[in-house]
Design a protein around this motif. Structure first.
Motif, PDB file in Angstrom:
ATOM      1  N   GLU A  11     -24.607  26.060  -7.119  1.00  0.00           N
ATOM      2  CA  GLU A  11     -25.915  25.768  -6.522  1.00  0.00           C
ATOM      3  C   GLU A  11     -26.925  26.855  -6.857  1.00  0.00           C
ATOM      4  OE1 GLU A  11     -24.882  25.403  -2.431  1.00  0.00           O
ATOM      5  OE2 GLU A  11     -24.103  23.345  -2.632  1.00  0.00           O
TER       6      GLU A  11
ATOM      7  N   ALA B 282     -30.419  26.473  -8.805  1.00  0.00           N
ATOM      8  CA  ALA B 282     -31.665  26.915  -8.178  1.00  0.00           C
ATOM      9  C   ALA B 282     -32.460  27.837  -9.093  1.00  0.00           C
ATOM     10  CB  ALA B 282     -31.361  27.610  -6.853  1.00  0.00           C
TER      11      ALA B 282
ATOM     12  N   LYS C 120     -18.691  26.650  -5.356  1.00  0.00           N
ATOM     13  CA  LYS C 120     -19.735  25.642  -5.141  1.00  0.00           C
ATOM     14  C   LYS C 120     -21.095  26.294  -4.902  1.00  0.00           C
ATOM     15  CE  LYS C 120     -20.958  21.569  -2.408  1.00  0.00           C
ATOM     16  NZ  LYS C 120     -20.588  20.686  -1.269  1.00  0.00           N
ATOM     17  N   GLU C 121     -21.101  27.361  -4.105  1.00  0.00           N
ATOM     18  CA  GLU C 121     -22.351  28.057  -3.819  1.00  0.00           C
ATOM     19  C   GLU C 121     -22.938  28.695  -5.084  1.00  0.00           C
ATOM     20  OE1 GLU C 121     -19.948  28.270   0.027  1.00  0.00           O
ATOM     21  OE2 GLU C 121     -19.580  28.278  -2.130  1.00  0.00           O
TER      22      GLU C 121
ATOM     23  N   GLU D  87     -28.348  18.889 -14.101  1.00  0.00           N
ATOM     24  CA  GLU D  87     -29.527  19.754 -14.099  1.00  0.00           C
ATOM     25  C   GLU D  87     -29.853  20.303 -15.480  1.00  0.00           C
ATOM     26  OE1 GLU D  87     -31.284  19.961 -11.404  1.00  0.00           O
ATOM     27  OE2 GLU D  87     -29.825  18.754 -10.276  1.00  0.00           O
TER      28      GLU D  87
END
Length: 322
Positions: free
Chosen positions: A82, A86, A78-79, A109
């Motif tokens: 992200e 980003a 999950k990180e 995104e």
């Protein structure tokens, strides 16, 4: 169906495999800069380490690249998603697990998603989950493989028949003949890992490159089959020890300890072939040179074109039979 060029905005239909913890920014950037799709392999790295690699790749190229997230291998799936969002990483490759929950997050995104599969069933599930492209990986490939053990030549046409999205062939591909064959089997491009190790830009240890140059067609081994794991590695002193251990009885815990990423790095990056292993696909027997990435991709494209023309010419010699 959109082409790989349209989906990924790359010049050549050639992408880099993840490569786990020996993945590095230098090689990734070189592949993207040369017209392919370079890939950062997250492996078991922390988000902080992957963040640094992404920044380094961006410094090395302004062209598209990919982040491979091995879902059940990393603790940070999950990180890492992200992180990709980003940094606006244009492509994310998902492997070793169910991608269903992650694809919508990436699509929201505008990130294209590649899913690595090894069977028709998994390909159809990935397509239904929203994958933009598939990498269909055959049993010839380096490193962790599916226990189904379906070879590339059999896998690609079956998956190409079963889905409507582009399929990228992986496993046993390292030259233009492999690309030409993949296209004829119904793939839209190829993924390579082992062949990229033997390039000038790859910062792997010279012992790794030399071992690939000297490899024969029988110089890869399968370790872990008795515990439901299939890992293809290069024949080295450490590999011989692994095979002996498995013959005497192996547990899944021992398998994990003997093939952790630290031991992968120890051999591939440090050259310690007594205490670490080298992932390698069966294509190792085809490797006879260490070109630059740019030279390699150009040669592959030229050879693929020549092979396709030869094949067409050969087929015409039989046209009188139709």
């Amino acid at each position: 169906m959109k082409t790989i060029h349209e989906l990924l905005h790359i010049t050549y239909p050639i992408i880099q495999g993840g490569m786990g913890n020996i993945s590095n920014a230098l090689l990734t950037a070189a592949i993207s800069e040369a017209g392919g799709l370079g890939t950062i392999g997250a492996g078991t790295r922390t988000p902080e380490e992957v963040d640094q690699m992404i920044q380094e790749v961006k410094e090395g190229t302004s062209k598209p690249f990919s982040l491979n997230i091995p879902i059940t291998v990393t603790k940070y799936a999950k990180e890492l998603v992200e992180l990709a969002i980003a940094h606006q990483v244009p492509v994310v490759s998902l492997s070793a697990g169910n991608p269903g929950k992650l694809i919508p997050l990436l699509h929201k995104e505008g990130i294209k998603v590649i899913v690595v599969v090894a069977s028709v069933k998994h390909a159809q599930k990935a397509e239904a989950a929203g994958a933009d492209l598939l990498v269909a990986e055959g049993f010839e490939a380096a490193g962790i493989n599916s226990s189904l053990e379906i070879t590339t030549f059999s896998l690609i046409p079956q998956i190409a028949n079963a889905v409507k999205i582009p399929v990228i062939a992986a496993g046993g591909i390292g030259d233009g003949r492999g690309l030409a064959a993949a296209l004829m089997l119904g793939a839209s491009g190829v993924q390579m890992g082992t062949r990229f190790i033997a390039t000038k830009e790859a910062p792997m240890h010279e012992a790794y490159k030399e071992r690939l140059l000297n490899a024969s067609d029988t110089d890869t081994l399968i370790f872990g089959r008795t515990v439901g794991r299939v890992r293809r590695i290069l024949h080295t002193p450490y590999a011989e020890k692994l095979i002996q251990i498995e013959q005497q009885g192996l547990t899944i815990e021992e398998y994990a300890q003997l093939t952790d990423e630290d031991k992968h790095v120890r051999a591939a990056m440090d050259g310690n072939l007594e205490e670490g292993f080298l992932n390698s696909g069966q294509v190792a027997g085809l490797i006879t040179s260490i070109p630059s990435v740019k030279e390699l991709l150009a040669d592959i494209m030229k050879e693929a074109d020549e092979q396709l023309q030869k094949g067409t010419a050969l087929l015409k010699t039989y046209s009188h039979l139709s």
